[in-house]
Design a protein around this motif. Structure first.
Motif, PDB file in Angstrom:
ATOM      1  N   THR A   1       0.846  -1.197   0.000  1.00 24.60           N
ATOM      2  CA  THR A   1       0.000   0.000   0.000  1.00 24.60           C
ATOM      3  C   THR A   1       0.881   1.246   0.000  1.00 24.60           C
ATOM      4  N   ILE A   2       1.880   1.231   0.878  1.00 29.98           N
ATOM      5  CA  ILE A   2       2.758   2.407   0.984  1.00 29.98           C
ATOM      6  C   ILE A   2       3.604   2.573  -0.277  1.00 29.98           C
ATOM      7  N   TYR A   3       4.192   1.480  -0.752  1.00 33.85           N
ATOM      8  CA  TYR A   3       5.023   1.583  -1.958  1.00 33.85           C
ATOM      9  C   TYR A   3       4.206   2.082  -3.147  1.00 33.85           C
ATOM     10  N   ALA A   4       3.037   1.486  -3.344  1.00 33.94           N
ATOM     11  CA  ALA A   4       2.219   1.861  -4.503  1.00 33.94           C
ATOM     12  C   ALA A   4       1.792   3.324  -4.397  1.00 33.94           C
ATOM     13  N   THR A   5       1.473   3.751  -3.171  1.00 31.90           N
ATOM     14  CA  THR A   5       1.025   5.134  -2.999  1.00 31.90           C
ATOM     15  C   THR A   5       2.169   6.109  -3.246  1.00 31.90           C
ATOM     16  N   ILE A   6       3.323   5.864  -2.620  1.00 30.25           N
ATOM     17  CA  ILE A   6       4.442   6.795  -2.773  1.00 30.25           C
ATOM     18  C   ILE A   6       4.958   6.781  -4.218  1.00 30.25           C
ATOM     19  N   GLY A   7       5.179   5.572  -4.750  1.00 33.85           N
ATOM     20  CA  GLY A   7       5.653   5.470  -6.135  1.00 33.85           C
ATOM     21  C   GLY A   7       4.667   6.092  -7.098  1.00 33.85           C
TER      22      GLY A   7
ATOM     23  N   LEU B   1     -12.242   2.807 -10.931  1.00 36.11           N
ATOM     24  CA  LEU B   1     -12.098   1.351 -10.852  1.00 36.11           C
ATOM     25  C   LEU B   1     -11.857   0.748 -12.239  1.00 36.11           C
ATOM     26  N   VAL B   2     -12.607   1.257 -13.208  1.00 37.64           N
ATOM     27  CA  VAL B   2     -12.449   0.748 -14.577  1.00 37.64           C
ATOM     28  C   VAL B   2     -11.071   1.104 -15.128  1.00 37.64           C
TER      29      VAL B   2
ATOM     30  N   ALA C   1      -0.643   2.123 -12.468  1.00 36.92           N
ATOM     31  CA  ALA C   1      -2.079   2.308 -12.665  1.00 36.92           C
ATOM     32  C   ALA C   1      -2.573   3.543 -11.923  1.00 36.92           C
ATOM     33  N   LEU C   2      -2.144   3.680 -10.675  1.00 38.90           N
ATOM     34  CA  LEU C   2      -2.555   4.853  -9.903  1.00 38.90           C
ATOM     35  C   LEU C   2      -2.015   6.139 -10.534  1.00 38.90           C
TER      36      LEU C   2
ATOM     37  N   LEU D   1      -8.193   0.095  -4.477  1.00 36.97           N
ATOM     38  CA  LEU D   1      -8.756  -0.408  -5.733  1.00 36.97           C
ATOM     39  C   LEU D   1      -7.803  -1.378  -6.430  1.00 36.97           C
ATOM     40  N   LEU D   2      -6.528  -1.287  -6.071  1.00 35.76           N
ATOM     41  CA  LEU D   2      -5.551  -2.174  -6.711  1.00 35.76           C
ATOM     42  C   LEU D   2      -5.831  -3.633  -6.370  1.00 35.76           C
ATOM     43  N   SER D   3      -6.674  -3.868  -5.369  1.00 38.96           N
ATOM     44  CA  SER D   3      -7.015  -5.250  -5.027  1.00 38.96           C
ATOM     45  C   SER D   3      -7.663  -5.968  -6.209  1.00 38.96           C
ATOM     46  N   VAL D   4      -8.295  -5.195  -7.112  1.00 40.90           N
ATOM     47  CA  VAL D   4      -8.906  -5.857  -8.276  1.00 40.90           C
ATOM     48  C   VAL D   4      -7.840  -6.392  -9.228  1.00 40.90           C
ATOM     49  N   LEU D   5      -6.599  -5.877  -9.090  1.00 42.73           N
ATOM     50  CA  LEU D   5      -5.509  -6.404  -9.911  1.00 42.73           C
ATOM     51  C   LEU D   5      -4.748  -7.492  -9.154  1.00 42.73           C
ATOM     52  N   ALA D   6      -5.305  -7.908  -8.007  1.00 45.42           N
ATOM     53  CA  ALA D   6      -4.661  -8.917  -7.167  1.00 45.42           C
ATOM     54  C   ALA D   6      -3.322  -8.438  -6.610  1.00 45.42           C
ATOM     55  N   VAL D   7      -3.160  -7.120  -6.539  1.00 46.78           N
ATOM     56  CA  VAL D   7      -1.977  -6.579  -5.873  1.00 46.78           C
ATOM     57  C   VAL D   7      -2.171  -6.772  -4.376  1.00 46.78           C
ATOM     58  N   ARG D   8      -1.218  -7.380  -3.726  1.00 47.57           N
ATOM     59  CA  ARG D   8      -1.442  -7.738  -2.326  1.00 47.57           C
ATOM     60  C   ARG D   8      -1.188  -6.580  -1.375  1.00 47.57           C
ATOM     61  N   GLU D   9      -1.983  -5.566  -1.561  1.00 45.32           N
ATOM     62  CA  GLU D   9      -1.951  -4.472  -0.593  1.00 45.32           C
ATOM     63  C   GLU D   9      -2.973  -4.778   0.491  1.00 45.32           C
ATOM     64  N   LEU D  10      -3.237  -3.815   1.360  1.00 43.82           N
ATOM     65  CA  LEU D  10      -4.055  -4.075   2.539  1.00 43.82           C
ATOM     66  C   LEU D  10      -5.414  -4.684   2.201  1.00 43.82           C
TER      67      LEU D  10
END
Ligand SMILES: Nc1ncnc2c1ncn2[C@@H]1O[C@H](COP(=O)(O)OP(=O)(O)O)[C@@H](O)[C@H]1O
Ligand SMILES: [Mg+2]
Lengths: 269, 249
Positions: free
Chosen positions: A62-68, A108-109, A145-146, A213-222
């Motif tokens: 979650t932190i990496y995806a958000t900061i990056g 989401l889309v 994606a974000l 929302l990244l959970s829909v890509l199966a990214v293992r964030e929170l």
């Protein structure tokens, strides 16, 4: 009413009880209480602790995806924002098309499309053309994606920031011989960016939340961790309550920091 | 051309249109090296526009401008290079608020003139000395009075070693008690032989410093003469009318 109003003007030292009560941030105390109750639950209740232990590994992603994503979105946003007000018709139209496209599709889309269509197409294309074997790790996929989505929001922030700088600044810079690019870089942008820092901070918080929302890509964030845990343990209440409070804690801390920063900024002026 | 060698700025047949507004109509003006020319005229008469055409902040609609022999309308001319030789001082100062006073005066020296940081600082301090505020070097513009800010703006222009400086109503935004300190600096520059084009309604300054005064109205140059003649015996009724108006105030 009239009396209270009078007292209110005398000064902090002489506020009536009811006035003093109305200045206390009850909402903040309420939210902190909720967080404390949850922390106690996690400490004392074994089911909550299990949920917490299962979900917390997702924090890193979650932190990496958000900061990056934030860093990348800032760069995209800066260029798209400058493109939007560029005199060059090509840049302007490209930037406007990108921004309007993003604004016209649900987030989401967009996340699904960039994770499932855009990024794989690009990497497959590169792999086939150059015989490479690029596989983008899920954290980076999520961040990209974000960034693609938030770049468009930030473009509007940067555009407004640049437009908020008086025309005289650009003219003064040009009058001493700076090129348009130098004037932007040394004179306009430093001021514009300082003006939009609070808005960027708000976007950072929004990104932190939207990283779920990244959970829909199966990214293992929170959120994905919570889905996985509740799916296998059927402990929906514990899993999703812990998840909620984790986000709440992070956004609360960040928005308090942001408020503190803004207050400091205002004092500095 | 021998005849132009002592001309710093030559404006011929200058027109500027903003949509339907004909802001400048057929202006012709020669400004010699070391000359001080004051432009007066009612608000909206095109004074600023003429000034801004000289360093191409506005692009002329027609006509030609030569600066020290360089044709500005020539596509081969590097306008940024010309601008380093033409200082400009604005009504609203337009200092860079995120930079200190010293940085305001050094930034174009280092980024445009490519001077070394050390050298730029030395030159900047010398110019701040010249305008009388070396002690404010480390302050931010917002910490200065209007008069001090305008003097920094003059120092910023001077630090580029310009061949001429354009002033667009440099004292109009100032409180009355600060006008003199800015005019004093400008008077000093005039005495040192700086080529200056000054839009101002400070008649005292025009009398003391101007070689010629230009009266503009409705985008046209109505009359050009020495300050003594133009202020006391204007040839045109429009000039007389305008002078009466501002002397009453
Ligand atoms: N950027 C602009 N866009 C449209 N009209 C302008 C612009 N700048 C000046 N004008 C118009 O041109 C005329 C001359 O303006 P200006 O040169 O500023 O006059 P002055 O400096 O003598 O007051 C005015 O009618 C003004 O409204
Ligand atoms: Mg003007």
């Amino acid at each position: 009413m009239a009396i209270e109003f009078e007292q209110g003007r005398i000064g902090d030292g002489e506020l009536s009880l009811s006035d003093r009560a109305s200045t206390i941030p009850w909402w903040l105390i309420g939210i902190i209480l909720i967080i404390i109750v949850m922390v106690l639950q996690i400490i004392n209740n074994v089911e909550y602790r299990r949920a917490y232990d299962a979900i917390i590994p997702g924090l890193q992603l979650t932190i990496y995806a958000t900061i990056g994503g934030f860093v990348a979105a800032s760069i995209i946003g800066l260029f798209a924002g400058l493109g939007r007000i560029s005199k060059n018709a090509l840049f302007r139209n490209l930037a406007t098309a990108y921004i309007e496209f993003i604004r016209g599709v649900p987030m989401l889309v967009l996340i699904i499309v960039s994770g499932v269509v855009l990024i794989p197409t690009v990497t497959d294309g590169l792999n086939q053309s150059f015989g490479l074997d690029i596989r983008i790790p899920e954290a980076i996929r999520g961040g990209i994606a974000l960034a693609v989505v938030y770049g468009a929001f930030m473009a509007e922030i940067f555009r407004a920031g640049v437009e908020s700088i008086p025309k005289g600044q650009m003219e003064a810079a040009r009058s001493v011989g700076m090129t348009h690019g130098q004037a932007m870089r040394y004179i306009v942008l430093p001021q514009a960016i300082r003006n939009v820092l609070p808005a960027l901070g708000n976007d950072f918080i929004a990104m932190l939340k939207d990283s779920s929302l990244l959970s829909v890509l199966a990214v293992r964030e929170l959120t994905q961790q919570a889905k996985l845990y509740t799916g296998s343990s059927f402990r929906y209440n514990e899993g999703y309550l812990v998840l909620t409070v984790l986000y709440l804690t992070m956004t609360l801390v960040l928005s308090l920091l942001l408020q503190w920063y803004q207050r400091r900024l205002r004092k500095g002026e | 051309m021998a005849e132009t060698s002592h001309d710093m700025i030559v404006i011929e047949g200058l027109h500027k249109l903003f949509g339907d507004i004909h802001a400048v109509k057929d202006v012709n003006l020669r400004i010699r090296r070391g000359e001080v020319v004051v432009i007066i005229g009612p608000s909206g008469s095109g004074k600023s526009t003429v000034l801004r055409c000289i360093n191409h902040l506005e692009e002329p609609s027609a006509g030609s401008i030569r600066f020290d022999g360089v044709h500005l309308e020539d596509p081969a001319t590097d306008i940024n290079k010309v601008r380093t030789d033409v200082g400009m001082v604005f009504q609203q100062f337009n200092l860079f608020p995120h930079l200190t006073v010293l940085e305001n005066v050094t930034i174009a020296q280092t980024k445009v003139r490519k001077r070394k940081e050390e050298e730029a600082k030395k030159i900047a301090m010398a110019q701040l000395e010249r305008v009388g505020i070396p002690d404010k070097a480390d302050k931010l513009p917002i910490q200065l009075s209007g008069g001090q800010q305008q003097r920094v703006a003059i120092a910023r222009a001077l630090a580029m070693n310009p061949k001429a400086i354009l002033f667009d109503e440099p004292t109009s935004a100032l409180d009355p008690e600060m006008v003199a300190e800015v005019l004093d600096v400008m008077l000093g520059l005039a005495k040192e032989g700086m080529t200056m084009v000054v839009v101002t309604h400070e008649m005292g300054f025009a009398r003391a410093a101007a070689d010629r005064v230009v009266f503009m109205d409705h985008g046209e140059v109505v009359e050009i003469d020495s300050p003594e003649v133009l202020f006391s015996q204007p040839k045109h009724e429009r000039t007389q009318l305008f002078l009466n108006q501002i002397l009453q105030h």
